[in-house]
Design an enzyme around this catalytic site. Structure first.
Site, PDB file in Angstrom:
ATOM      1  CG  ASP A 137      22.717  12.510 -10.637  1.00  0.00           C
ATOM      2  OD1 ASP A 137      23.276  12.745  -9.549  1.00  0.00           O
ATOM      3  OD2 ASP A 137      23.310  11.966 -11.594  1.00  0.00           O
ATOM      4  CG  LEU A 138      23.319  15.438  -4.972  1.00  0.00           C
ATOM      5  CD1 LEU A 138      22.293  15.200  -3.873  1.00  0.00           C
ATOM      6  CD2 LEU A 138      24.729  15.182  -4.448  1.00  0.00           C
ATOM      7  CG  ASP A 141      21.484  13.123  -0.698  1.00  0.00           C
ATOM      8  OD1 ASP A 141      22.123  12.096  -1.003  1.00  0.00           O
ATOM      9  OD2 ASP A 141      21.870  13.925   0.174  1.00  0.00           O
ATOM     10  N   GLY A 143      23.570   5.561  -9.922  1.00  0.00           N
ATOM     11  CA  GLY A 143      23.900   6.683  -9.071  1.00  0.00           C
ATOM     12  C   GLY A 143      24.981   6.340  -8.067  1.00  0.00           C
ATOM     13  N   GLY A 144      25.625   7.380  -7.544  1.00  0.00           N
ATOM     14  CA  GLY A 144      26.648   7.185  -6.527  1.00  0.00           C
ATOM     15  C   GLY A 144      27.960   7.846  -6.888  1.00  0.00           C
ATOM     16  CE1 TYR A 198      32.629   3.345  -7.846  1.00  0.00           C
ATOM     17  CE2 TYR A 198      34.249   1.878  -8.834  1.00  0.00           C
ATOM     18  CZ  TYR A 198      33.039   2.522  -8.895  1.00  0.00           C
ATOM     19  OH  TYR A 198      32.222   2.355  -9.984  1.00  0.00           O
ATOM     20  CE  LYS A 212      29.876   0.990  -7.833  1.00  0.00           C
ATOM     21  NZ  LYS A 212      28.499   1.512  -8.069  1.00  0.00           N
TER      22      LYS A 212
END
Length: 272
Positions: A32-33, A49, A70-71, A134, A138
């Site tokens: 993850d970040l 990242d 993630g995101g 968003y 996707k």
């Protein structure tokens, strides 16, 4: 035993899957970040990242399959969506190709098709009708997944996830609820089923009010254990607390459809 990379380990879905996946995939690499707040000494975590291709390539080294959660997980400003969900998702698939990853399970969303009316049942092959920036990201992720499956032979499963949690929280979620254990089943199908080339499946439990035809998932062996109607009383009690909204209440995407809506609410779009 395959090595599985899960991105988004600090997010809501990732946090729950960190509890459920290790018995199935002991060699689980988390990323993850930012590190999870409650990361244990037994967990293998590497910070990255998604917008940094070199960093993503590094976490894909030696990996057999990827669960990409993630995101940026809600509606937001375009630049945030662009970096995390557009550039980040492209980087994930490109790094997977370069490092010889065999399977990717991509966390798509019901918001890729959120502008379908609730009275219309849809399958995985409908035209995209995203309800937000968003949702657009996707749709992009599904398209990139198809490209890398067809052009590069990567096995890709896109899960249009509904509402993930221990119980449905209102009337809308009685139609789209996804029990955590059922998401684990879908991840296993995406990572292991021998027939996977490119699939779009719906991330939903056994919901009698479902708006989605998820028969392909059942053909691949999906047997959900969550039953939304077991939680009907709680969901309807919570629904009674919500204010009505003519746009959000009509479309499958709910509040994501109503955000920034300035069209004619009296002329709603219907599929032909």
């Amino acid at each position: 035993m395959p090595r599985i990379l899960m991105t988004g380990a600090s997010g809501g879905i990732g946090t729950r899957l960190r509890q459920l996946l290790p018995p199935i995939y002991p060699d689980l690499l988390l990323s993850d970040l930012t590190p999870p707040a409650n990361l244990s000494s037994k967990e293998n975590f590497r910070q990255a990242d998604l917008a940094d291709l070199a960093a993503v390539e590094a976490i894909c080294e030696g990996v057999d399959g990827i669960l990409h959660f993630g995101g940026f997980s809600v509606e937001g400003p375009w630049d945030a969506i662009l970096q995390a969900n557009i550039i980040g998702t492209y980087n994930l698939f490109e790094a997977a190709r370069k490092k010889g990853v065999k399977r990717v399970v991509f966390a798509s969303s019901n918001h890729a098709v959120g502008f379908y009316p609730r009275h219309t049942k849809i399958g995985p092959d409908v035209t995209a009708r995203p309800d937000s920036r968003y949702g657009v990201s996707k749709v992009f992720g599904e398209a990139v997944g198809a490209l890398y499956a067809d052009k590069h032979g990567l096995g890709v499963t896109c899960l249009r996830i509904g509402n993930f949690g221990d119980e449905p929280l209102d009337q809308r979620r009685l139609s789209i609820w996804l029990k955590p254990e059922d998401l684990v089943q879908l991840c296993e199908i995406g990572l292991e089923h021998p027939d996977i080339h490119f699939e779009v499946l719906y991330g939903a439990s056994y919901n009698e009010r479902a708006w989605w035809d998820n028969s392909r998932a059942y053909q691949l062996g999906y047997r959900p254990v969550g039953k939304a109607e077991d939680h009907r009383e709680h969901a309807m009690a919570e629904q009674a607390r919500l204010k009505p909204d003519p746009v959000s209440d009509f479309y499958q995407g709910g509040a994501f459809c109503g955000i920034e809506f300035d069209g004619d609410a009296g002329r709603v779009w219907e599929p032909k």
